[in-house]
Design a protein around this motif. Structure first.
Motif, PDB file in Angstrom:
ATOM      1  N   LYS A 100       0.638   8.444   4.575  1.00  0.00           N
ATOM      2  CA  LYS A 100       1.913   7.943   5.369  1.00  0.00           C
ATOM      3  C   LYS A 100       1.491   7.792   6.958  1.00  0.00           C
ATOM      4  CE  LYS A 100       6.844   7.782   6.257  1.00  0.00           C
ATOM      5  NZ  LYS A 100       7.335   8.817   7.414  1.00  0.00           N
ATOM      6  N   LEU A 101       0.494   8.737   7.449  1.00  0.00           N
ATOM      7  CA  LEU A 101      -0.027   8.343   8.709  1.00  0.00           C
ATOM      8  C   LEU A 101      -0.901   6.929   8.622  1.00  0.00           C
ATOM      9  CD1 LEU A 101      -0.698   9.551  11.670  1.00  0.00           C
ATOM     10  CD2 LEU A 101      -3.198   9.946  10.731  1.00  0.00           C
ATOM     11  N   ALA A 102      -1.518   6.884   7.562  1.00  0.00           N
ATOM     12  CA  ALA A 102      -2.077   5.542   7.478  1.00  0.00           C
ATOM     13  C   ALA A 102      -1.281   4.446   7.353  1.00  0.00           C
ATOM     14  CB  ALA A 102      -3.222   5.605   6.290  1.00  0.00           C
ATOM     15  N   ASN A 158      11.992   3.800   4.373  1.00  0.00           N
ATOM     16  CA  ASN A 158      10.900   4.104   5.471  1.00  0.00           C
ATOM     17  C   ASN A 158      10.497   3.061   6.621  1.00  0.00           C
ATOM     18  OD1 ASN A 158      10.678   6.879   4.967  1.00  0.00           O
ATOM     19  ND2 ASN A 158       8.955   6.837   3.279  1.00  0.00           N
ATOM     20  N   ASN A 159      10.039   2.009   5.812  1.00  0.00           N
ATOM     21  CA  ASN A 159       9.392   0.996   6.293  1.00  0.00           C
ATOM     22  C   ASN A 159      10.429   0.201   7.424  1.00  0.00           C
ATOM     23  OD1 ASN A 159       8.913  -2.689   6.236  1.00  0.00           O
ATOM     24  ND2 ASN A 159       7.070  -1.196   6.406  1.00  0.00           N
ATOM     25  N   LYS A 189       1.021  -1.228  -0.088  1.00  0.00           N
ATOM     26  CA  LYS A 189      -0.042   0.069  -0.050  1.00  0.00           C
ATOM     27  C   LYS A 189       0.742   1.266  -0.028  1.00  0.00           C
ATOM     28  CE  LYS A 189      -4.027  -1.850   2.438  1.00  0.00           C
ATOM     29  NZ  LYS A 189      -4.556  -1.724   3.984  1.00  0.00           N
ATOM     30  N   GLN A 190       2.038   1.249   0.825  1.00  0.00           N
ATOM     31  CA  GLN A 190       2.822   2.483   0.928  1.00  0.00           C
ATOM     32  C   GLN A 190       3.389   2.853  -0.336  1.00  0.00           C
ATOM     33  OE1 GLN A 190       5.238   1.403   4.449  1.00  0.00           O
ATOM     34  NE2 GLN A 190       3.205   1.042   5.411  1.00  0.00           N
ATOM     35  N   MET A 191       3.631   1.873  -1.255  1.00  0.00           N
ATOM     36  CA  MET A 191       4.228   2.247  -2.431  1.00  0.00           C
ATOM     37  C   MET A 191       3.389   3.118  -3.380  1.00  0.00           C
ATOM     38  SD  MET A 191       5.142  -1.283  -4.382  1.00  0.00           S
ATOM     39  CE  MET A 191       5.767  -2.016  -2.950  1.00  0.00           C
ATOM     40  N   VAL A 192       2.131   3.113  -3.207  1.00  0.00           N
ATOM     41  CA  VAL A 192       1.403   3.661  -4.180  1.00  0.00           C
ATOM     42  C   VAL A 192       1.511   5.071  -4.701  1.00  0.00           C
ATOM     43  CG1 VAL A 192      -1.104   3.850  -4.927  1.00  0.00           C
ATOM     44  CG2 VAL A 192      -0.241   1.682  -3.971  1.00  0.00           C
ATOM     45  N   THR A 193       1.308   5.961  -3.691  1.00  0.00           N
ATOM     46  CA  THR A 193       1.281   7.225  -3.816  1.00  0.00           C
ATOM     47  C   THR A 193       2.566   7.744  -4.791  1.00  0.00           C
ATOM     48  OG1 THR A 193       0.196   7.652  -2.073  1.00  0.00           O
ATOM     49  CG2 THR A 193       1.011   9.699  -3.165  1.00  0.00           C
ATOM     50  N   THR A 194       3.620   7.337  -3.649  1.00  0.00           N
ATOM     51  CA  THR A 194       5.047   7.984  -4.534  1.00  0.00           C
ATOM     52  C   THR A 194       5.174   7.059  -5.842  1.00  0.00           C
ATOM     53  OG1 THR A 194       5.927   7.693  -2.090  1.00  0.00           O
ATOM     54  CG2 THR A 194       7.693   7.765  -4.066  1.00  0.00           C
TER      55      THR A 194
END
Ligand SMILES: Nc1ncnc2c1ncn2[C@@H]1O[C@H](COP(=O)(O)OP(=O)(O)OP(=O)(O)O)[C@@H](O)[C@H]1O
Ligand SMILES: Nc1ncnc2c1ncn2[C@@H]1O[C@H](COP(=O)(O)OP(=O)(O)OP(=O)(O)O)[C@@H](O)[C@H]1O
Ligand SMILES: O[C@@H]1[C@H](O)[C@H](O)CO[C@H]1O
Ligand SMILES: [Mg+2]
Ligand SMILES: [Mg+2]
Lengths: 312, 294, 484, 312
Positions: free
Chosen positions: B51-53, A282-283, A50-55
């Protein structure tokens, strides 16, 4: 001058950038997996996805612009505008329509950026710096306050899973795959790369340079629009203030992936590697419980190390 | 929980890089230490909602027992709240109450009431009426600030002889921002009698601008928060005359206590408004703690 | 069956460059365009290619009036151009540079194997089969890049092929293949418009010759009716009495001694000396390593072994060396800066620069070298024509009063009259006691302007000859390895 | 291609950039003076003088880096770090010493940026993007909370007036004057400009390119350090969070002043004009009471208009 670095050439194509990205990603994964119990848990892996989506989305659009030798600083503001627009419209329109309009707004901003750069020959840095400011203002003009779509279906896009994989990650993957094909296998994609290498040559070859430069900014706008809509759906609320400094991670991902800011050099695959590197950093820093401000210190240093390695 | 009974509480900060928020984060950690057998994992989204999520997802995947969210300027994070709910974990909000979404408990100030309180103080102080400037933090979607200003206006807007002038640009909640907004405000309204800022940090900057303009005798300041420097200025009897206490130390430690209570199975109040006493020269000493974190 | 220009005029911001050019080229002939530096040849060509609009005038093809609005328009009409400056996109493969914008496709997507095959076939068919279409353009030597440029213009058979100084970076067999190619195209009915400062090849190749001076056609002639001397006289507006200077006296003391110098991958075990008052020519085919050698001696690139090279340009300059590089745009000039600031670069002195003194000094040097146009000191150097840019580079170094002058292709792209001036200048410097190394791919020049000639091939010095005792054939034979 | 624009050449030097800057400034001043009663009041003029200081100092440093063809994104973080460092040290050291150390820290960061760019050939954008992150983190590591120097003398620098002119404005003016002389009259300054035009040519002229590039970044670091110290003294409180996005205004000032982001073109005078334009725009929008987010919208549009005019 040609740097005398060993390069990885397969069937006449140079895969050095991809190889370095892959190596750094693998290194980070191995370090993470061996030093953290949590890293390989399904929950954490889903997080990563999920975290990679925006970037990721922003980085692909940014790559296309960077390939032309330009830059798009306005993406963070576009994220804010399109998110709040989609959320606002969802009150009156079917959600898919509202979201589509959001993406279209992103494209419209991209077209304006592109036209100012290509038609009037203005420096991309300044044009998109100005539009960063203006579009951020417009997001607030559209709605000073955050908008929370009442229909829970608005959250669907951001929370749906296809098996173990979040829908939005799949969307991003499709963007990279289709984008990769676009860049390597279509005349428009090749023209965009060539323009970054030598725009005058491309013009003399009878290719419409302006049109392709505008296209590149439109693609970046589309990606930012998509990212804005996805973000609003993922967070469940659209705020006109989101997205500040998002452009920096997107640019960093491209550069970590070996793209040259002077244009003409860069690939979708390697940029995706750059996104992974950032997300993994980040992770990892989170998993190790590194304190926030030290995370910033380290993140900057790691970026320097990665580009130093790439340079060698 | 872990085998030895230690519980882990995750803290999700939306934006740590403001003294109020880092003060809050520290207060939570300090209270946890005081209680013992509580491990804190603190994260910072650096102002990025996604990022908060993500940070909350990271915390959940580390299997924390409860989560405290310090949402700062973020209006809400419904999807993150959903994720926490799905994981079956309690979530305590500190300072910022989310406009939408389900949470277990909230502890924070009544921002409108603080504005009302500052307004009442100024109304009483400005016996001859006069102009009152307003410095907002921004951005325009920051409902905490809006509530404070709204509270102030609800009183002064109807007070005879008082005119309100709102600075058109934002002070960004920081002292340098407060300084430059105040400078612009003074250029146009040299006859101000008082200035209200949506927080103390901006007021401290504004106080400098007023001093530089040689108008310290003419203009008094009213803030919000109870930041150490402001308390000191009030105590010292400067033209900084009032603030409404919105103590990060207090809210943070209460937030931690609340989370622990919930984990112990206690039935707790859903929304707890922390009173925001008015701080003036008379009682500033009582609140001023030079070693406090905020 | 012809291409006709009538009254073509061009000005840049009110400054006239072309003044009513009339010209006719027939399909199936080679039309040469010659003229001094800055005469307007490249400008004319850009107009023919659709890359620049004309300010006034007409263009007719086969009796039909045409207006070119873009290079694309020109392509549609079968007009293809090889520009004076290399225009390849460095990061892209040869294939891609060749087929740019016109790739074979399968289901909408570019079919790369087919594209490479087509590129290979094309290169083969025009005699450039040695070039691998998959390599990226930046990895080719300049000569190869030039061949790709030419191949690019032939991807679809043109009706008009315009070549702006294509031979400037070619030599030997590469040049032969080019000429053979041009003749084949002529036979097939192509109109070849050929611009060159090398008058011998113009006389050899052309069917008709147009001489341009100061933006006007001053003569249209044929090889049979003219001569090199005549052309030079027309271009320069005066007769050139003597091209190469007289013999110089015996050289003086040793100024530079290079011994066993090696730079891996570039050149090996190179030894030579330069003495005060002598001009040493250095000939070799393109890619033989001469430029690298000069750069290395000058300290611009480190040596792998041997002695005689300096550690850095600063050290070399301190020892009295100067290097005029072969590529003035890339390493000789700061194009966006004024002529004065460019010339000042080697003589910046602090703490505060004495502007008045600098102005005088540089003004004097501009006058001495006759850099045109008059009063060009504050002009952006980019706006000077090629030959005058070259003089500006020279001026920068002459201000330093060097003791050893390394000149790498100082006359590339320079017209005959200006060349003669440069030869005179070299001669005068040598007579003043400067030691000169003259690197050149122009055989006549190497032999004519220097006292002795070093021949380089494949990174080694393969021969040393006294100028007065050698012939062009002999030097060429050495450089191609057929004589040792 | 060379744009065929009419240019203003005086005594052999091209003043087109300066002339356009001056024209835009004059235009803004005339508009402001005729439409706002407040504009010409002493209080407002003093404000203008104060408000140009931070952007002005940063813009000059940025100009020097931009002239080399680089960019320094880290200046905002340097402002934060040096300010908080000076404030922190002022507890134990004499105030002038503490402030000097602050400026020296700025120089040190500049040297690191410069070395990474010049010595390792890394892209300036990425190097300074990374150091932006790292230095910001370091500012927070040094002190998470604002530091208020207790000695009132710390405020002296920021509040002293010399007649009607604030001391800090004079300092900035001196930076621009000395900087202008440096760029136009010293060998180092000329070399820096030439490097941005063509570094290889400069190297072959025997000039140490690396040294000069490093010098450029050090100057930018020094200016940012000075700006940080001045700002802390002006506000009386040093905050680790200050300075976010300051680089953008500094870059905008350079570009409005006609500097080319590709290097080699730009002047101190014209950049100062760019600073004035920005400060005047802000001041005007405030005087008219334009709402904050509309200010953003307009500011972006005005920047575009100014660079479109400049291009003509
Ligand atoms: N963009 C421009 N702006 C102003 N003047 C220009 C521009 N381009 C060329 N010129 C001028 O036009 C004249 C003709 O230039 P052109 O390049 O056509 O000469 P040329 O005959 O090709 O010379 P060379 O043999 O040196 O290549 C020169 O005096 C040059 O300075
Ligand atoms: N871009 C490149 N990629 C690979 N090899 C190159 C490249 N450029 C030059 N070389 C090789 O380096 C060697 C030396 O080239 P150099 O330019 O010094 O030759 P030269 O004799 O000066 O020729 P020219 O007259 O073209 O300058 C040659 O073997 C050449 O093929
Ligand atoms: O309540 C807090 C504080 O007042 C702070 O100063 C700014 O952000 C708000 O959320
Ligand atoms: Mg020419
Ligand atoms: Mg060479």
């Amino acid at each position: 001058m040609i740097a005398a670095t060993p390069r990885l050439v397969l069937r006449g194509r140079d895969f050095t950038a991809e190889a370095i990205s892959a190596a750094v990603v693998v290194l980070l994964v191995v370090v993470a997996a061996t030093t953290s119990d949590t890293f390989l848990t399904p929950a954490n892996l889903t997080n990563l996805l999920k975290q990679m989506v925006t970037t990721g989305l922003l980085a692909f659009g940014m790559l296309v612009v960077i390939l032309t030798g330009g830059i798009d600083l306005s993406v963070g503001s576009v994220v804010a505008f399109t998110g709040i627009l989609a959320a606002g419209l969802s009150a009156g329109l079917p959600i898919p329509v509202a979201m589509t309009v959001g993406v279209l707004a992103g494209i419209a901003f991209g077209l304006v950026n592109g036209a100012l750069v290509a038609r009037f020959g203005l420096a991309p840095f300044v044009v998109t710096l100005a539009s960063l400011t203006t579009i951020r203002g417009l997001a607030f003009v559209y709605s000073e306050v955050p908008i929370t779509p009442t229909d829970p279906a608005f959250l669907g896009l951001g929370s749906a899973m296809l098996g173990p994989v979040p829908l939005i990650t799949l969307i991003m993957a499709v963007v990279f795959l289709a984008g990769g094909v676009f860049l390597s296998r279509t005349p428009a994609g090749r023209s965009i790369i060539a323009i970054g290498g030598n725009a005058e040559t491309v013009r003399l070859a009878g290719i419409n340079v302006r049109k392709h430069v505008i296209l590149a900014y439109a693609i970046s706008g589309a990606c930012a629009g998509l990212a804005g809509v996805v973000l609003a759906s993922r967070v469940g609320i659209a705020q006109p203030s989101v997205g500040v400094a998002f452009e920096l991670d997107a640019i960093a991902a491209c550069v970590i992936g070996g793209a040259a800011l002077s244009g003409g050099r860069g690939s979708a695959r390697a940029t995706f590697g750059g996104v992974l590197v950032l997300v993994l950093i980040n992770n990892l820093l989170n998993l190790y419980g590194v304190q926030s401000f030290w995370q910033q210190v380290l993140k900057g240093l790691i970026i320097i190390v990665v580009i130093l390695v790439r340079r060698k | 929980g872990q085998d030895d009974g230690t519980q882990t509480i995750g803290v999700a900060n939306f934006l740590l890089s403001g003294p109020y928020f880092s003060g809050m984060d520290k207060a939570i950690a300090a209270q946890a230490k005081k209680k013992g057998k509580i491990q804190i994992i603190s994260t910072d989204a650096n102002g990025d909602a996604a990022k908060l999520a993500a940070n909350i997802e990271d915390l959940l995947s580390k299997n924390v027992d409860a989560i405290i969210i310090s949402g700062g300027p973020l209006e809400s994070a419904p999807a993150a709240l959903n994720a926490i709910k799905q994981a079956g974990k309690p979530v305590v909000l500190v300072d910022r109450k989310f406009a939408v979404g389900e949470y277990t408990s909230w502890i924070g100030p009544d921002n409108k009431a603080i504005g009302v309180q500052d307004g009442q103080f100024l109304a009483k102080r400005l016996t001859d009426g006069g102009k009152v400037g307003i410095i907002k933090g921004g951005p325009a979607d920051n409902s905490i600030g809006l509530a404070r200003t709204e509270g102030l206006k609800s009183v002064l807007g109807t007070t005879q002889g008082i005119t309100l002038v709102e600075a058109p640009d934002f002070g960004n909640w920081s002292s340098d921002g407060g300084l430059s907004v105040m400078e612009s405000l003074l250029a146009q309204h040299g006859d101000l009698k008082a200035v209200f800022c949506e927080n103390d940090a901006m007021c401290l900057g504004a106080q400098r601008a007023i001093a530089d303009a040689g108008k310290a005798e003419q203009i008094v300041l009213a803030g919000v928060d109870g930041q150490n420097e402001a308390l000191k200025a009030i105590q010292d009897g400067t033209n900084y005359v009032v603030t409404g206490l919105n103590d990060a130390d207090q809210i943070g430690s209460m937030g931690l206590d609340r989370a622990v209570e919930i984990l112990s199975g206690a039935k707790v109040e859903k929304d707890t408004v922390v009173p925001s006493p008015m701080v003036t020269k008379d009682n500033a000493a009582q609140y001023y703690d030079p070693n406090g974190t905020f | 069956m012809s291409l006709v220009l009538r009254g073509v005029t061009k000005d840049y911001a009110g400054v006239g460059v072309l003044h009513g050019i009339d010209l006719e080229g027939r399909f199936g002939e080679v039309l040469a365009v010659v003229g001094a530096n800055g005469a307007g040849k490249s400008t004319l060509i850009k107009i023919l290619a659709g890359a620049q609009p004309m300010s006034a005038g007409e263009m007719w093809i086969d009796g039909e009036r045409v207006g070119l609005r873009s290079p694309h328009d020109a392509h549609e009409r079968g007009i293809r151009t090889v520009y004076q400056e290399l225009t390849l996109v460095p990061g892209l493969s040869v294939t891609e540079n060749l087929l740019m914008g016109d790739f074979p496709r399968r289901r909408g997507l570019i079919d790369w194997p087919a594209a490479h095959a087509r590129a290979a076939e094309l290169l083969e068919s025009i005699g450039f089969g040695a070039i691998d279409p998959r390599t990226s353009a930046e990895r080719l030597t300049v000569a190869r890049q030039q061949m790709v440029e030419i191949a690019k213009a032939l991807v679809t058979e043109p009706r008009v092929l315009i070549l702006d100084e294509p031979s400037a970076v070619l030599a030997g067999s590469d040049l032969d293949s080019l000429f053979a190619l041009i003749r084949r195209l002529r036979e097939r009915g192509v109109l070849v418009i050929y611009v060159s400062h090398r008058l011998a090849e113009v006389l050899d190749l052309a069917d008709s010759i147009v001489v341009i001076k100061d933006g006007r056609v001053i003569e249209t002639t044929e090889p049979a009716r003219t001569s090199e001397d005549e052309l030079i006289r027309l271009m320069a507006g005066r007769r050139l009495e003597q091209i190469y200077p007289d013999r110089r006296p015996e050289p003086g003391d040793l100024r530079l001694e290079v011994s066993g110098l090696t730079r891996d991958g570039e050149f090996e075990d190179v030894s030579f000396t330069l003495r005060a008052g002598e001009v040493v020519g250095m000939f070799g085919l393109v890619g033989s390593g001469r430029s690298e050698l000069a750069r290395c001696v000058f300290g611009a690139e480190p040596a792998s072994a041997g002695s005689g090279a300096y550690g850095s340009p600063a050290e070399a300059i301190a020892a009295g060396l100067a290097l005029v590089t072969e590529d003035r745009k890339r390493s000789g000039l700061v194009l966006g800066m004024s002529v004065r600031d460019n010339i000042a670069l080697t003589t910046l002195k602090g703490p505060l620069i004495d502007l008045a003194r600098q102005r005088d000094q540089i003004g004097g040097m501009i006058d001495r070298l006759g850099i045109q146009p008059e009063g060009c000191a504050p002009m952006v150097v980019e706006h000077l024509s090629g030959g005058n840019q070259q003089k500006a580079v020279l001026a920068k170094w002459l201000l330093k009063s060097p003791r050893v002058l390394l000149l790498d292709e100082p006359t590339r792209g320079v017209d005959m009259a200006t060349r003669v001036e440069i030869y005179r200048m070299i001669d005068a410097l040598a007579r003043d006691g400067v030691a000169v190394l003259l690197i050149s791919s122009d055989l006549t020049e190497v032999i004519g302007a220097s006292d002795r000639v070093l021949v380089m091939a494949h990174g080694r010095i393969v021969g040393e000859l006294r100028s007065e005792q050698t012939s062009e054939d002999q030097v060429l034979a050495y450089s191609m390895g057929t004589l040792t």
